[in-house]
Write a protein that holds these residues in place. Sequence first.
Motif, PDB file in Angstrom:
ATOM      1  N   SER A  81      37.164 -66.447 -26.720  1.00 28.48           N
ATOM      2  CA  SER A  81      36.979 -65.020 -26.932  1.00 28.48           C
ATOM      3  C   SER A  81      36.388 -64.356 -25.691  1.00 28.48           C
ATOM      4  CB  SER A  81      36.062 -64.815 -28.127  1.00 28.48           C
ATOM      5  OG  SER A  81      36.008 -63.465 -28.489  1.00 28.48           O
ATOM      6  N   HIS A  82      35.451 -65.052 -25.087  1.00 33.84           N
ATOM      7  CA  HIS A  82      34.809 -64.532 -23.878  1.00 33.84           C
ATOM      8  C   HIS A  82      35.835 -64.303 -22.768  1.00 33.84           C
ATOM      9  CE1 HIS A  82      32.129 -64.271 -20.433  1.00 33.84           C
ATOM     10  NE2 HIS A  82      32.731 -65.302 -19.900  1.00 33.84           N
ATOM     11  N   HIS A  83      36.730 -65.269 -22.584  1.00 38.46           N
ATOM     12  CA  HIS A  83      37.715 -65.149 -21.513  1.00 38.46           C
ATOM     13  C   HIS A  83      38.757 -64.086 -21.832  1.00 38.46           C
ATOM     14  CE1 HIS A  83      36.286 -68.227 -18.892  1.00 38.46           C
ATOM     15  NE2 HIS A  83      36.318 -69.166 -19.818  1.00 38.46           N
ATOM     16  N   LEU A  84      39.123 -63.992 -23.072  1.00 37.07           N
ATOM     17  CA  LEU A  84      40.069 -62.945 -23.451  1.00 37.07           C
ATOM     18  C   LEU A  84      39.473 -61.571 -23.190  1.00 37.07           C
ATOM     19  CD1 LEU A  84      41.577 -64.400 -26.745  1.00 37.07           C
ATOM     20  CD2 LEU A  84      42.734 -64.082 -24.554  1.00 37.07           C
ATOM     21  N   LYS A  85      38.192 -61.466 -23.421  1.00 36.43           N
ATOM     22  CA  LYS A  85      37.523 -60.197 -23.148  1.00 36.43           C
ATOM     23  C   LYS A  85      37.551 -59.879 -21.663  1.00 36.43           C
ATOM     24  CE  LYS A  85      33.082 -57.904 -23.938  1.00 36.43           C
ATOM     25  NZ  LYS A  85      31.684 -58.132 -24.395  1.00 36.43           N
ATOM     26  N   GLU A  89      39.088 -56.664 -19.876  1.00 33.74           N
ATOM     27  CA  GLU A  89      38.328 -55.788 -18.978  1.00 33.74           C
ATOM     28  C   GLU A  89      39.030 -55.613 -17.636  1.00 33.74           C
ATOM     29  OE1 GLU A  89      33.819 -56.860 -20.601  1.00 33.74           O
ATOM     30  OE2 GLU A  89      34.573 -57.652 -18.709  1.00 33.74           O
ATOM     31  N   ALA A  90      39.764 -56.643 -17.238  1.00 34.21           N
ATOM     32  CA  ALA A  90      40.480 -56.569 -15.968  1.00 34.21           C
ATOM     33  C   ALA A  90      41.788 -55.788 -16.111  1.00 34.21           C
ATOM     34  CB  ALA A  90      40.764 -57.964 -15.429  1.00 34.21           C
ATOM     35  N   GLY A  91      42.110 -55.395 -17.330  1.00 35.70           N
ATOM     36  CA  GLY A  91      43.318 -54.620 -17.550  1.00 35.70           C
ATOM     37  C   GLY A  91      44.569 -55.450 -17.667  1.00 35.70           C
ATOM     38  N   LEU A  92      44.412 -56.771 -17.765  1.00 37.70           N
ATOM     39  CA  LEU A  92      45.591 -57.632 -17.808  1.00 37.70           C
ATOM     40  C   LEU A  92      46.110 -57.827 -19.221  1.00 37.70           C
ATOM     41  CD1 LEU A  92      44.448 -60.329 -15.238  1.00 37.70           C
ATOM     42  CD2 LEU A  92      46.164 -58.571 -14.902  1.00 37.70           C
ATOM     43  N   LEU A  93      45.247 -57.645 -20.200  1.00 38.47           N
ATOM     44  CA  LEU A  93      45.662 -57.824 -21.590  1.00 38.47           C
ATOM     45  C   LEU A  93      45.204 -56.629 -22.416  1.00 38.47           C
ATOM     46  CD1 LEU A  93      44.835 -61.583 -22.393  1.00 38.47           C
ATOM     47  CD2 LEU A  93      47.051 -60.574 -21.874  1.00 38.47           C
ATOM     48  N   THR A  94      45.924 -56.410 -23.495  1.00 41.99           N
ATOM     49  CA  THR A  94      45.476 -55.463 -24.509  1.00 41.99           C
ATOM     50  C   THR A  94      45.433 -56.203 -25.838  1.00 41.99           C
ATOM     51  OG1 THR A  94      47.732 -54.750 -24.979  1.00 41.99           O
ATOM     52  CG2 THR A  94      46.528 -53.530 -23.318  1.00 41.99           C
ATOM     53  N   SER A  95      44.584 -55.734 -26.748  1.00 44.86           N
ATOM     54  CA  SER A  95      44.458 -56.430 -28.024  1.00 44.86           C
ATOM     55  C   SER A  95      44.601 -55.438 -29.173  1.00 44.86           C
ATOM     56  CB  SER A  95      43.103 -57.130 -28.117  1.00 44.86           C
ATOM     57  OG  SER A  95      42.072 -56.181 -28.251  1.00 44.86           O
ATOM     58  N   GLU A  96      45.013 -55.959 -30.271  1.00 41.63           N
ATOM     59  CA  GLU A  96      45.199 -55.131 -31.458  1.00 41.63           C
ATOM     60  C   GLU A  96      44.978 -56.000 -32.687  1.00 41.63           C
ATOM     61  OE1 GLU A  96      48.845 -52.786 -33.745  1.00 41.63           O
ATOM     62  OE2 GLU A  96      49.183 -53.947 -31.934  1.00 41.63           O
ATOM     63  N   ARG A  97      44.212 -55.486 -33.617  1.00 36.80           N
ATOM     64  CA  ARG A  97      43.980 -56.239 -34.855  1.00 36.80           C
ATOM     65  C   ARG A  97      44.995 -55.815 -35.906  1.00 36.80           C
ATOM     66  NH1 ARG A  97      38.737 -58.416 -36.308  1.00 36.80           N
ATOM     67  NH2 ARG A  97      39.464 -60.001 -37.738  1.00 36.80           N
ATOM     68  N   ARG A  98      45.668 -56.792 -36.457  1.00 37.27           N
ATOM     69  CA  ARG A  98      46.599 -56.517 -37.548  1.00 37.27           C
ATOM     70  C   ARG A  98      46.258 -57.444 -38.702  1.00 37.27           C
ATOM     71  NH1 ARG A  98      50.682 -56.098 -33.601  1.00 37.27           N
ATOM     72  NH2 ARG A  98      51.727 -58.012 -34.242  1.00 37.27           N
ATOM     73  N   GLY A  99      45.554 -56.885 -39.673  1.00 32.43           N
ATOM     74  CA  GLY A  99      45.130 -57.702 -40.805  1.00 32.43           C
ATOM     75  C   GLY A  99      44.102 -58.721 -40.368  1.00 32.43           C
ATOM     76  N   THR A 100      44.342 -59.942 -40.725  1.00 31.00           N
ATOM     77  CA  THR A 100      43.376 -60.998 -40.442  1.00 31.00           C
ATOM     78  C   THR A 100      43.310 -61.351 -38.972  1.00 31.00           C
ATOM     79  OG1 THR A 100      43.856 -61.906 -42.619  1.00 31.00           O
ATOM     80  CG2 THR A 100      42.682 -63.328 -41.068  1.00 31.00           C
ATOM     81  N   TRP A 101      44.434 -61.245 -38.263  1.00 31.10           N
ATOM     82  CA  TRP A 101      44.483 -61.789 -36.918  1.00 31.10           C
ATOM     83  C   TRP A 101      44.461 -60.714 -35.834  1.00 31.10           C
ATOM     84  CZ3 TRP A 101      47.666 -63.678 -40.869  1.00 31.10           C
ATOM     85  CH2 TRP A 101      47.326 -64.963 -41.300  1.00 31.10           C
ATOM     86  N   VAL A 102      44.045 -61.097 -34.658  1.00 32.36           N
ATOM     87  CA  VAL A 102      44.029 -60.211 -33.503  1.00 32.36           C
ATOM     88  C   VAL A 102      45.108 -60.662 -32.537  1.00 32.36           C
ATOM     89  CG1 VAL A 102      42.684 -59.396 -31.545  1.00 32.36           C
ATOM     90  CG2 VAL A 102      41.581 -59.751 -33.762  1.00 32.36           C
ATOM     91  N   TYR A 103      45.947 -59.719 -32.136  1.00 38.45           N
ATOM     92  CA  TYR A 103      47.064 -60.043 -31.264  1.00 38.45           C
ATOM     93  C   TYR A 103      46.805 -59.529 -29.847  1.00 38.45           C
ATOM     94  CZ  TYR A 103      49.624 -61.315 -35.456  1.00 38.45           C
ATOM     95  OH  TYR A 103      50.016 -61.924 -36.614  1.00 38.45           O
ATOM     96  N   TYR A 104      47.131 -60.369 -28.873  1.00 38.28           N
ATOM     97  CA  TYR A 104      46.993 -59.992 -27.466  1.00 38.28           C
ATOM     98  C   TYR A 104      48.369 -59.867 -26.829  1.00 38.28           C
ATOM     99  CZ  TYR A 104      41.946 -60.554 -27.363  1.00 38.28           C
ATOM    100  OH  TYR A 104      40.598 -60.393 -27.569  1.00 38.28           O
ATOM    101  N   ARG A 105      48.419 -59.000 -25.835  1.00 37.96           N
ATOM    102  CA  ARG A 105      49.698 -58.628 -25.218  1.00 37.96           C
ATOM    103  C   ARG A 105      49.441 -58.332 -23.746  1.00 37.96           C
ATOM    104  NH1 ARG A 105      54.451 -56.312 -26.576  1.00 37.96           N
ATOM    105  NH2 ARG A 105      54.120 -56.895 -28.762  1.00 37.96           N
ATOM    106  N   VAL A 106      50.389 -58.674 -22.896  1.00 32.17           N
ATOM    107  CA  VAL A 106      50.187 -58.480 -21.459  1.00 32.17           C
ATOM    108  C   VAL A 106      50.413 -57.025 -21.067  1.00 32.17           C
ATOM    109  CG1 VAL A 106      51.017 -60.822 -21.045  1.00 32.17           C
ATOM    110  CG2 VAL A 106      52.561 -58.884 -20.741  1.00 32.17           C
ATOM    111  N   GLU A 107      49.765 -56.613 -19.995  1.00 27.81           N
ATOM    112  CA  GLU A 107      49.929 -55.273 -19.453  1.00 27.81           C
ATOM    113  C   GLU A 107      50.849 -55.379 -18.240  1.00 27.81           C
ATOM    114  OE1 GLU A 107      50.162 -51.682 -19.351  1.00 27.81           O
ATOM    115  OE2 GLU A 107      48.600 -52.286 -20.755  1.00 27.81           O
ATOM    116  N   PRO A 108      52.123 -55.075 -18.403  1.00 27.23           N
ATOM    117  CA  PRO A 108      53.095 -55.371 -17.351  1.00 27.23           C
ATOM    118  C   PRO A 108      52.825 -54.657 -16.038  1.00 27.23           C
ATOM    119  CG  PRO A 108      54.072 -54.036 -19.098  1.00 27.23           C
ATOM    120  CD  PRO A 108      52.733 -54.449 -19.577  1.00 27.23           C
ATOM    121  N   SER A 109      52.368 -53.418 -16.070  1.00 33.08           N
ATOM    122  CA  SER A 109      52.262 -52.664 -14.824  1.00 33.08           C
ATOM    123  C   SER A 109      51.224 -53.262 -13.885  1.00 33.08           C
ATOM    124  CB  SER A 109      51.929 -51.208 -15.131  1.00 33.08           C
ATOM    125  OG  SER A 109      50.942 -51.136 -16.141  1.00 33.08           O
TER     126      SER A 109
END
Lengths: 125, 125
Positions: A81-85, A89-109
């Motif tokens: 969790s610490h590393h995902l954060k 913070e570096a702008g490389l990932l975005t996160s979104e909570r959908r129900g029980t789980w949290v999904y991460y996604r890359v920031e292409p630009s």
Amino acid sequence: MSNVKALPLIETAEQSGVAPCCPPLTERPMTAGEAEVAARMFKALGDPVRLRLFSAVASHEGGEACVCDISDVGVSQPTVSHHLKKLKEAGLLTSERRGTWVYYRVEPSVLAAMGRILASASAAA
Amino acid sequence: MSNVKALPLIETAEQSGVAPCCPPLTERPMTAGEAEVAARMFKALGDPVRLRLFSAVASHEGGEACVCDISDVGVSQPTVSHHLKKLKEAGLLTSERRGTWVYYRVEPSVLAAMGRILASASAAA
DNA sequence: CGCCTATGTTGACACATGTCGAATCAAGGG
DNA sequence: CCCTTGATTCGACATGTGTCAACATAGGCG
């Protein structure tokens, strides 16, 4: 405080395709400010665990993955969790909570910006 | 002990153009070993001073620069030397003494490897 | 030889970072 | 409502890192 601020790597050119945060490495010596911004991105990928997490998200089907899918990197869950954060913070990932789980996604630009810095460097050599 | 060992990023494919140290980020999740190797490269560029030094060398005429040309980055001379050593250990720079001055030069194949990792990542997005 | 300039090395120190265990928050299911 | 599972936050600790002053080495030059 759930919303971690992303770095202003891509202020102007978000819509124009690629973020010109910094010049290619071979074009001219970076200024202090440019180096500060760009170094944060490289630093975010400068840890083996983060690199594996990021690669897991980037290569996952649909370009997104829930933490449960990628947390098998040999460290404890709080550490994951610490590393995902950090990546967020570096702008490389975005996160979104959908129900029980949290999904991460890359920031292409942001990735494109880093690639541009290096790609032209290798091309010039 | 003047010869700092370079990382084995480019064992096999030095002559074939590009070093395949690791797969593109989007291809598949990196293994622990691959991440270890790649993270060392990114980490080397994860410091503003090192990034400026590297950019200064890369953008300098002829692809090489002596320390005296690039040591104007706001830190003391020993610190500059320290960072140049780190870049050398990461395989990003090579150094050569010619008379009074020491000249640094970029290692193109390692840069290409890093670019490949990121470039395909941004292209896939 | 002896001095002077250019780099690199050492030792020390403050600070950042990676890691974990424990506690906490969030969402569902009995 | 409580309990289970997933995920983040907190507190603590060991280690790594960036920095400098002081010293050491290398090479030119008188």
